[in-house]
Motif scaffolding. Sequence first.
Motif, mmCIF file in Angstrom:
data_model
loop_
_atom_site.group_PDB
_atom_site.id
_atom_site.type_symbol
_atom_site.label_atom_id
_atom_site.label_comp_id
_atom_site.label_asym_id
_atom_site.label_seq_id
_atom_site.Cartn_x
_atom_site.Cartn_y
_atom_site.Cartn_z
ATOM 1 N N ILE A 82 -7.266 3.528 -4.226
ATOM 2 C CA ILE A 82 -7.145 2.582 -3.257
ATOM 3 C C ILE A 82 -6.717 1.266 -3.891
ATOM 4 O O ILE A 82 -6.014 0.500 -3.293
ATOM 5 C CB ILE A 82 -8.668 2.367 -2.524
ATOM 6 C CG1 ILE A 82 -8.945 3.623 -1.717
ATOM 7 C CG2 ILE A 82 -8.612 1.162 -2.049
ATOM 8 C CD1 ILE A 82 -10.545 3.550 -1.348
ATOM 9 N N ALA A 83 -7.155 0.941 -5.104
ATOM 10 C CA ALA A 83 -6.769 -0.430 -5.572
ATOM 11 C C ALA A 83 -5.019 -0.335 -6.172
ATOM 12 O O ALA A 83 -4.512 -1.202 -5.911
ATOM 13 C CB ALA A 83 -7.418 -0.555 -7.151
ATOM 14 N N THR A 124 -3.645 -0.695 -2.782
ATOM 15 C CA THR A 124 -3.395 -2.066 -2.278
ATOM 16 C C THR A 124 -2.459 -2.966 -3.071
ATOM 17 O O THR A 124 -1.749 -3.842 -2.486
ATOM 18 C CB THR A 124 -4.950 -2.565 -2.561
ATOM 19 O OG1 THR A 124 -5.775 -2.037 -1.976
ATOM 20 C CG2 THR A 124 -5.142 -4.143 -2.260
ATOM 21 N N ALA A 154 0.587 -5.071 -1.313
ATOM 22 C CA ALA A 154 0.938 -6.690 -1.856
ATOM 23 C C ALA A 154 1.937 -6.822 -2.368
ATOM 24 O O ALA A 154 2.929 -7.599 -1.979
ATOM 25 C CB ALA A 154 -0.284 -7.030 -2.749
#
Length: 138
Positions: free
Chosen positions: A106-107, A110, A114
């Motif tokens: 997920i990081a 993300t 971004a």
Amino acid sequence: GRKVENDVLKVEKKIAAHQRSVEDQLAGVENRGTHKLRELRLSVEQLVMTGRHELGEQVVEAKDYLRSQILSVDRQVAAALQDQASAHAAEVSARSQAVHDLSDKIAQATAQVASVHTELLAAVGAERQRAEAAVRRC
């Protein structure tokens, strides 16, 4: 008359002697019976004591056996609980690792979103500047 009296006395003496003999025999039988009864009573008491002793030993053996069986079951239950706890801990650890891996993904996603967002903003900004420059030229 005298002879009859003598005969009667002789018969009475024989009867008395016979009676004493029978009484002596009865006394002997009674003594032997009492002695036998005493022997039997002692024998029965000895059997009872032996039986109690053997029964006591059997009770002790049974208690020892039951105690060992209880300890064996306790050990089996403890081992089963330990196995269950280990399996549960392994499952929790595996799930925790899966959550950690998912959190990393997920990081990463993300960060990628971004990055793409920043690129899009830069592209939109550049496109806007070109469009504004084109409008000014017109």
